[in-house]
Design a protein around this motif. Structure first.
Motif, PDB file in Angstrom:
ATOM      1  N   GLN A 185     -11.158  -5.005  -6.706  1.00  0.00           N
ATOM      2  CA  GLN A 185     -10.515  -6.023  -5.884  1.00  0.00           C
ATOM      3  C   GLN A 185     -10.321  -5.462  -4.480  1.00  0.00           C
ATOM      4  OE1 GLN A 185      -7.024  -6.253  -8.546  1.00  0.00           O
ATOM      5  NE2 GLN A 185      -5.769  -5.829  -6.746  1.00  0.00           N
ATOM      6  N   TRP A 186     -10.214  -6.402  -3.540  1.00  0.00           N
ATOM      7  CA  TRP A 186     -10.119  -6.026  -2.140  1.00  0.00           C
ATOM      8  C   TRP A 186      -8.679  -5.934  -1.666  1.00  0.00           C
ATOM      9  CZ3 TRP A 186     -13.597  -9.900  -3.645  1.00  0.00           C
ATOM     10  CH2 TRP A 186     -14.951  -9.647  -3.377  1.00  0.00           C
ATOM     11  N   ASN A 187      -8.522  -5.225  -0.557  1.00  0.00           N
ATOM     12  CA  ASN A 187      -7.376  -5.414   0.319  1.00  0.00           C
ATOM     13  C   ASN A 187      -7.878  -6.280   1.475  1.00  0.00           C
ATOM     14  OD1 ASN A 187      -5.186  -3.724  -0.800  1.00  0.00           O
ATOM     15  ND2 ASN A 187      -6.628  -2.058  -0.461  1.00  0.00           N
ATOM     16  N   LEU A 188      -7.148  -7.314   1.811  1.00  0.00           N
ATOM     17  CA  LEU A 188      -7.530  -8.225   2.889  1.00  0.00           C
ATOM     18  C   LEU A 188      -6.500  -8.151   4.001  1.00  0.00           C
ATOM     19  CD1 LEU A 188      -8.355 -11.352   0.671  1.00  0.00           C
ATOM     20  CD2 LEU A 188      -9.991  -9.706   1.594  1.00  0.00           C
ATOM     21  N   GLY A 189      -6.966  -8.259   5.245  1.00  0.00           N
ATOM     22  CA  GLY A 189      -6.034  -8.173   6.360  1.00  0.00           C
ATOM     23  C   GLY A 189      -6.471  -8.969   7.566  1.00  0.00           C
ATOM     24  N   ILE A 190      -5.546  -9.130   8.508  1.00  0.00           N
ATOM     25  CA  ILE A 190      -5.814  -9.798   9.784  1.00  0.00           C
ATOM     26  C   ILE A 190      -5.833  -8.735  10.863  1.00  0.00           C
ATOM     27  CG2 ILE A 190      -5.017 -11.533  11.439  1.00  0.00           C
ATOM     28  CD1 ILE A 190      -3.412 -12.788   9.110  1.00  0.00           C
ATOM     29  N   VAL A 191      -6.940  -8.669  11.614  1.00  0.00           N
ATOM     30  CA  VAL A 191      -7.053  -7.674  12.672  1.00  0.00           C
ATOM     31  C   VAL A 191      -7.372  -8.342  14.003  1.00  0.00           C
ATOM     32  CG1 VAL A 191      -7.780  -5.834  11.096  1.00  0.00           C
ATOM     33  CG2 VAL A 191      -9.507  -7.267  12.196  1.00  0.00           C
ATOM     34  N   ALA A 192      -7.011  -7.650  15.067  1.00  0.00           N
ATOM     35  CA  ALA A 192      -7.256  -8.138  16.436  1.00  0.00           C
ATOM     36  C   ALA A 192      -7.713  -6.963  17.288  1.00  0.00           C
ATOM     37  CB  ALA A 192      -5.975  -8.728  17.017  1.00  0.00           C
ATOM     38  N   SER A 219      -1.499  -7.715   9.745  1.00  0.00           N
ATOM     39  CA  SER A 219      -0.858  -8.044   8.472  1.00  0.00           C
ATOM     40  C   SER A 219      -1.845  -7.896   7.326  1.00  0.00           C
ATOM     41  CB  SER A 219      -0.319  -9.476   8.497  1.00  0.00           C
ATOM     42  OG  SER A 219       0.317  -9.811   7.277  1.00  0.00           O
ATOM     43  N   ILE A 220      -1.319  -7.631   6.143  1.00  0.00           N
ATOM     44  CA  ILE A 220      -2.108  -7.619   4.916  1.00  0.00           C
ATOM     45  C   ILE A 220      -1.988  -9.000   4.269  1.00  0.00           C
ATOM     46  CG2 ILE A 220      -2.454  -6.541   2.668  1.00  0.00           C
ATOM     47  CD1 ILE A 220      -2.973  -4.702   5.088  1.00  0.00           C
ATOM     48  N   ILE A 221      -3.118  -9.561   3.838  1.00  0.00           N
ATOM     49  CA  ILE A 221      -3.114 -10.904   3.263  1.00  0.00           C
ATOM     50  C   ILE A 221      -2.901 -10.865   1.757  1.00  0.00           C
ATOM     51  CG2 ILE A 221      -4.485 -13.020   2.996  1.00  0.00           C
ATOM     52  CD1 ILE A 221      -5.978 -12.307   5.504  1.00  0.00           C
ATOM     53  N   THR A 222      -3.352  -9.787   1.108  1.00  0.00           N
ATOM     54  CA  THR A 222      -3.152  -9.659  -0.331  1.00  0.00           C
ATOM     55  C   THR A 222      -1.708  -9.259  -0.626  1.00  0.00           C
ATOM     56  OG1 THR A 222      -4.491  -7.652   0.065  1.00  0.00           O
ATOM     57  CG2 THR A 222      -5.453  -9.345  -1.289  1.00  0.00           C
ATOM     58  N   ASP A 223      -1.368  -9.084  -1.902  1.00  0.00           N
ATOM     59  CA  ASP A 223       0.051  -9.054  -2.290  1.00  0.00           C
ATOM     60  C   ASP A 223       0.760  -7.714  -2.117  1.00  0.00           C
ATOM     61  OD1 ASP A 223      -1.327  -7.785  -4.287  1.00  0.00           O
ATOM     62  OD2 ASP A 223      -0.399  -8.884  -5.938  1.00  0.00           O
ATOM     63  N   LYS A 224       0.016  -6.630  -1.846  1.00  0.00           N
ATOM     64  CA  LYS A 224       0.654  -5.323  -1.705  1.00  0.00           C
ATOM     65  C   LYS A 224       0.239  -4.652  -0.403  1.00  0.00           C
ATOM     66  CE  LYS A 224       0.865  -4.415  -6.689  1.00  0.00           C
ATOM     67  NZ  LYS A 224       0.422  -3.497  -7.778  1.00  0.00           N
ATOM     68  N   ARG A 225       1.156  -3.875   0.161  1.00  0.00           N
ATOM     69  CA  ARG A 225       0.820  -3.090   1.347  1.00  0.00           C
ATOM     70  C   ARG A 225      -0.221  -2.037   1.002  1.00  0.00           C
ATOM     71  NH1 ARG A 225       5.970  -2.256   5.374  1.00  0.00           N
ATOM     72  NH2 ARG A 225       7.014  -4.246   4.948  1.00  0.00           N
ATOM     73  N   MET A 226      -0.999  -1.657   1.996  1.00  0.00           N
ATOM     74  CA  MET A 226      -1.993  -0.618   1.796  1.00  0.00           C
ATOM     75  C   MET A 226      -1.357   0.752   1.964  1.00  0.00           C
ATOM     76  SD  MET A 226      -5.320  -2.207   3.781  1.00  0.00           S
ATOM     77  CE  MET A 226      -6.274  -0.697   3.507  1.00  0.00           C
ATOM     78  N   ALA A 227      -1.734   1.679   1.073  1.00  0.00           N
ATOM     79  CA  ALA A 227      -1.160   3.025   1.119  1.00  0.00           C
ATOM     80  C   ALA A 227      -1.427   3.708   2.453  1.00  0.00           C
ATOM     81  CB  ALA A 227      -1.716   3.864  -0.026  1.00  0.00           C
ATOM     82  N   GLU A 228      -2.594   3.421   3.046  1.00  0.00           N
ATOM     83  CA  GLU A 228      -2.956   4.067   4.313  1.00  0.00           C
ATOM     84  C   GLU A 228      -2.152   3.522   5.486  1.00  0.00           C
ATOM     85  OE1 GLU A 228      -6.925   5.029   7.024  1.00  0.00           O
ATOM     86  OE2 GLU A 228      -7.143   4.266   4.990  1.00  0.00           O
TER      87      GLU A 228
END
Length: 317
Positions: free
Chosen positions: A120-127, A218-227
């Motif tokens: 499964q992925w980690n999804l996020g919003i980047v600029a 921001s992260i779009i999936t349900d958990k923060r990323m460890a990194e």
């Protein structure tokens, strides 16, 4: 007499099926990937194919058929022979989102043989680093003050990130433009080139975030990323939105159970290999192996849950 012939035919068919399964695989296996070359799904699939070749003793060829957030690959798979030689990447958008949002030439719950979930992925919003916003809250305020001027790249319409962005727009009365591309790599290129203002997607953006070229809002999936423990999820930021994340392998309906079991077993071995774990870590994804039964249960449960959300959001077909 007719009953006797019918019974004999049925018995011979069963014997032939078992014989075919026992001899499988006898030729090259085609793995169709529903996204473009260079993205996370493609990269993971190519490592998976290499590992499968070791276990199965036959060539596993990756074929890219991008479009529709993976739904093009799913539609093509439905028409293939159910012999185990044509499999594809079944992803969140194609499996549990797009079917509720548009008319598709397949039924995700009834037209496929589920083989196994792999990750499964980690999804996020980047600029871009010079964007006039550095948090999701600042982005929301900026879009409110500049309606219709902000555009964001997505890896196909109907993807989890697309739905999450549309739900955010609906909740906050935002006006922005979704620009679909045939994969995450193309979305990154568009953002680097200044053709869009944002990107919402899987971790194809990771190298640019690490180098400082992009900002992770921001992260779009349900958990923060460890990194990036200080980057909030949408839920952390006060928005009741979380995108589902499914990456699995399926095939056309009717693949013999014995072949499914062989494939699922080989896939499990592949997901436990050092090379597979290494690429998953490199892409900041998560290994999440599920066998055929549990994979189907996960897709079915998520399909119904997301269907309710989509209809309540007014985004259904």
């Amino acid at each position: 007499m007719k009953y006797l012939f019918a019974t004999l035919f049925a018995v011979l068919s069963i014997v032939a099926s078992f014989t075919q399964a026992a001899e499988w695989p006898k030729k090259t296996i085609k793995l169709t990937v529903g996204y473009g070359a260079g993205g996370t799904t493609d990269t993971v699939s190519r490592v998976l194919s290499t590992e499968l070749e070791k276990s199965l003793g036959k060539k596993v060829t990756v074929i890219n058929k991008p479009g529709g957030g993976g739904s093009v690959a799913a539609a093509l798979s439905k028409a293939q022979r159910p012999d185990g030689y044509s499999i594809f990447t079944l992803t969140t958008g194609a499996a549990v989102l797009s079917p509720h949002m548009q008319n598709l030439p397949y039924d995700p719950l009834n037209d496929f043989s589920f083989i196994s979930q792999i990750a499964q992925w980690n999804l996020g919003i980047v600029a871009p680093k010079d964007a006039p916003y550095s948090s999701i809250q600042e982005l929301v305020e900026y879009v409110k003050q500049n309606p219709g001027e902000v555009s964001y790249a997505i890896a196909g319409a109907g993807t989890p990130q697309h739905l999450a962005m549309e739900r955010l727009a609906q909740q906050e009365s935002l006006k922005w433009k979704a620009i679909p591309f045939k994969g995450g790599a193309a979305s990154v290129t568009a953002l680097l080139g200044g053709h869009v203002d944002l990107m919402a997607g899987a971790t194809e953006w990771l190298p640019q975030v690490r180098s400082g070229e992009f900002k992770l809002l921001s992260i779009i999936t349900d958990k923060r990323m460890a990194e990036f423990p200080n980057v909030p999820t949408l839920i952390d930021a006060g928005y009741d939105i979380s995108a589902p994340s499914i990456l699995g392998i399926a095939g056309p309906k009717g693949i013999p159970d014995e072949v499914v079991e062989k494939l699922a077993s080989a896939i499990q071995v592949a997901t436990e290999s050092g090379d597979f774990k290494e690429i998953i870590e490199k892409l900041a994804m998560q290994v999440n192996y599920l066998d055929a039964k549990k994979f189907e249960e996960n897709v079915t449960e998520t399909f119904h849950k997301q269907g309710e959300i989509i209809q309540l959001s007014g985004l259904g077909k």
